[in-house]
Design a protein around this motif. Structure first.
Motif, PDB file in Angstrom:
ATOM      1  N   HIS A   1      -0.643   2.628  -3.364  1.00  0.00           N
ATOM      2  CA  HIS A   1      -1.929   3.252  -3.047  1.00  0.00           C
ATOM      3  C   HIS A   1      -1.814   4.753  -2.889  1.00  0.00           C
ATOM      4  CE1 HIS A   1      -5.952   3.762  -1.610  1.00  0.00           C
ATOM      5  NE2 HIS A   1      -5.548   4.240  -0.438  1.00  0.00           N
TER       6      HIS A   1
ATOM      7  N   SER B   1      -4.385  -9.611  -4.747  1.00  0.00           N
ATOM      8  CA  SER B   1      -5.442  -8.663  -4.380  1.00  0.00           C
ATOM      9  C   SER B   1      -5.796  -8.759  -2.900  1.00  0.00           C
ATOM     10  CB  SER B   1      -6.689  -8.904  -5.244  1.00  0.00           C
ATOM     11  OG  SER B   1      -7.316 -10.136  -4.917  1.00  0.00           O
TER      12      SER B   1
ATOM     13  N   GLU C   1      -5.738  -0.987  -9.102  1.00  0.00           N
ATOM     14  CA  GLU C   1      -6.623  -1.400  -8.017  1.00  0.00           C
ATOM     15  C   GLU C   1      -7.953  -1.919  -8.566  1.00  0.00           C
ATOM     16  OE1 GLU C   1      -5.027   1.490  -4.427  1.00  0.00           O
ATOM     17  OE2 GLU C   1      -6.480   2.279  -5.874  1.00  0.00           O
TER      18      GLU C   1
ATOM     19  N   ALA D   1     -12.277  -0.203  -4.174  1.00  0.00           N
ATOM     20  CA  ALA D   1     -11.786  -0.783  -5.430  1.00  0.00           C
ATOM     21  C   ALA D   1     -12.912  -1.440  -6.202  1.00  0.00           C
ATOM     22  CB  ALA D   1     -10.676  -1.790  -5.136  1.00  0.00           C
TER      23      ALA D   1
ATOM     24  N   GLN E   1       0.827  -1.215   0.000  1.00  0.00           N
ATOM     25  CA  GLN E   1       0.000   0.000   0.000  1.00  0.00           C
ATOM     26  C   GLN E   1       0.856   1.258   0.000  1.00  0.00           C
ATOM     27  OE1 GLN E   1      -3.133   0.106   2.909  1.00  0.00           O
ATOM     28  NE2 GLN E   1      -4.092  -1.795   2.182  1.00  0.00           N
TER      29      GLN E   1
ATOM     30  N   PHE F   1      -5.303  -5.528  -0.575  1.00  0.00           N
ATOM     31  CA  PHE F   1      -6.495  -4.872  -0.035  1.00  0.00           C
ATOM     32  C   PHE F   1      -6.582  -4.958   1.487  1.00  0.00           C
ATOM     33  CE2 PHE F   1      -8.886  -5.724  -4.238  1.00  0.00           C
ATOM     34  CZ  PHE F   1      -8.349  -4.571  -4.786  1.00  0.00           C
TER      35      PHE F   1
END
Length: 318
Positions: free
Chosen positions: A111, A260, A120, A193, A107, A264
């Motif tokens: 991110h 993922s 994402e 996302a 992240q 996440f």
């Protein structure tokens, strides 16, 4: 008595109406419900001529009920009041990655808290494929060979039963839960996302959460093992086993899902590795059972005694 063409047209019309309904439900996010997936599979059977819907229901009813029961019990597993495991998994993760947390590291690199980036959205597509990919594989195997379908269904059921016992007696916290407890800082990115490619507004998304992800059904402490990782990997393993190495590309799906769920904040890498191991174990166990069955059948054929009769005596003319 309607003619065959009229019956076929009626089946097509019903299938079209149901398909449009499912398409609408998928766009507002209700695709995550297992009942919708079962409905989609039923629609496919109705559309394809020559397939017997009753045969489909006979083969899939127990499979579908097993999934529903697993989902229901998994949702209530966190009410058993067993202590939630937080630090042990976190310590293993830090030990594996030299005091780092892969979710936090990813992240920090990828991110941006302001917008949802294209990568994402791609990872979100992989994430939601967990709900679809295993059922597509199961259906294709069912079309190809019911015996192959039953091998996959047995492995899938075995995987779910083992994971269910773990969820009940060893409830484990995901990374986002540990972050809320103050162990480190990260964001749970899943909802934003997914909304980036679903045509839903905030109100509809929250409504869906209230219907399908209520506290009575959702289990927020069922991180180990990762079913996202296990289901997809099991499906790709059986795809390659039954359809050949040309389908190795399907392994991209579980790999994308593994990335993922870690990115996440839904799972640690340890959870993913446990899911991979569980899927591999179920896969090998079922193949071992099938091999033993084939050996027994082969041995039985070899031990069959084929009766032989002496040739009839020739008639002698006098």
């Amino acid at each position: 008595m309607p003619s065959n063409s009229l019956v076929f047209l009626l089946r097509k019309s019903i299938a079209l109406a149901l398909s449009l309904s499912v398409l609408y439900l998928s766009f507002i996010g209700i695709l995550f419900d297992f009942s919708i997936l079962i409905l989609i599979a039923t629609i496919i059977v109705v559309i394809i001529p020559g397939k017997n819907p009753r045969l489909f229901l006979a083969d899939w009813s127990l499979f579908g009920l097993g999934i529903f029961f697993h989902t229901l019990v998994r949702g209530f597993a966190d009410d058993m009041k067993f202590p939630i495991i937080v630090e042990p998994l976190l310590n293993i993760e830090r030990w594996l990655f030299f005091s780092s947390i892969p979710t936090v590291w990813l992240q920090d690199i990828w991110h941006n808290s302001v917008t949802v980036h294209w990568h994402e959205s791609v990872l979100a597509l992989f994430y939601v494929s967990f709900f679809i990919f295993p059922f597509i594989v199961a259906y294709v195997l069912w079309l190809k060979s019911r015996r192959q379908y039953y091998q996959f269904a047995l492995a899938f059921t075995l995987l779910n039963v083992v994971s269910l016992f773990i969820f009940v007696f060893l409830p484990t916290a995901p990374p986002w839960y540990a972050a809320e407890q103050g162990f480190f800082e990260l964001q749970r990115l899943t909802a934003d996302a997914i909304k980036s490619f679903y045509y839903v507004d905030q109100h509809n998304f929250l409504l869906i959460n209230r219907i399908f992800l209520t506290p009575e059904i959702a289990n927020h402490v069922a991180a180990f093992p990762s079913l996202h990782s296990a289901w997809a990997f099991l499906a790709s393993l059986f795809s390659v086993h039954f359809f050949g190495k040309k389908f190795m590309f399907l392994h991209i799906i579980p790999i994308g899902i593994w990335l993922s769920v870690v990115y996440f904040g839904e799972h640690y890498v340890v959870d993913v590795l446990a899911g991979i191991g569980l899927a591999w174990g179920a896969y090998k166990f079922v193949l071992h059972l099938e091999k033993r069955r084939e050996i027994k059948l082969s041995t039985a054929r070899q031990t069959w005694v084929i009766p032989t009769f002496p040739p009839s005596a020739k008639k002698v003319k006098l």
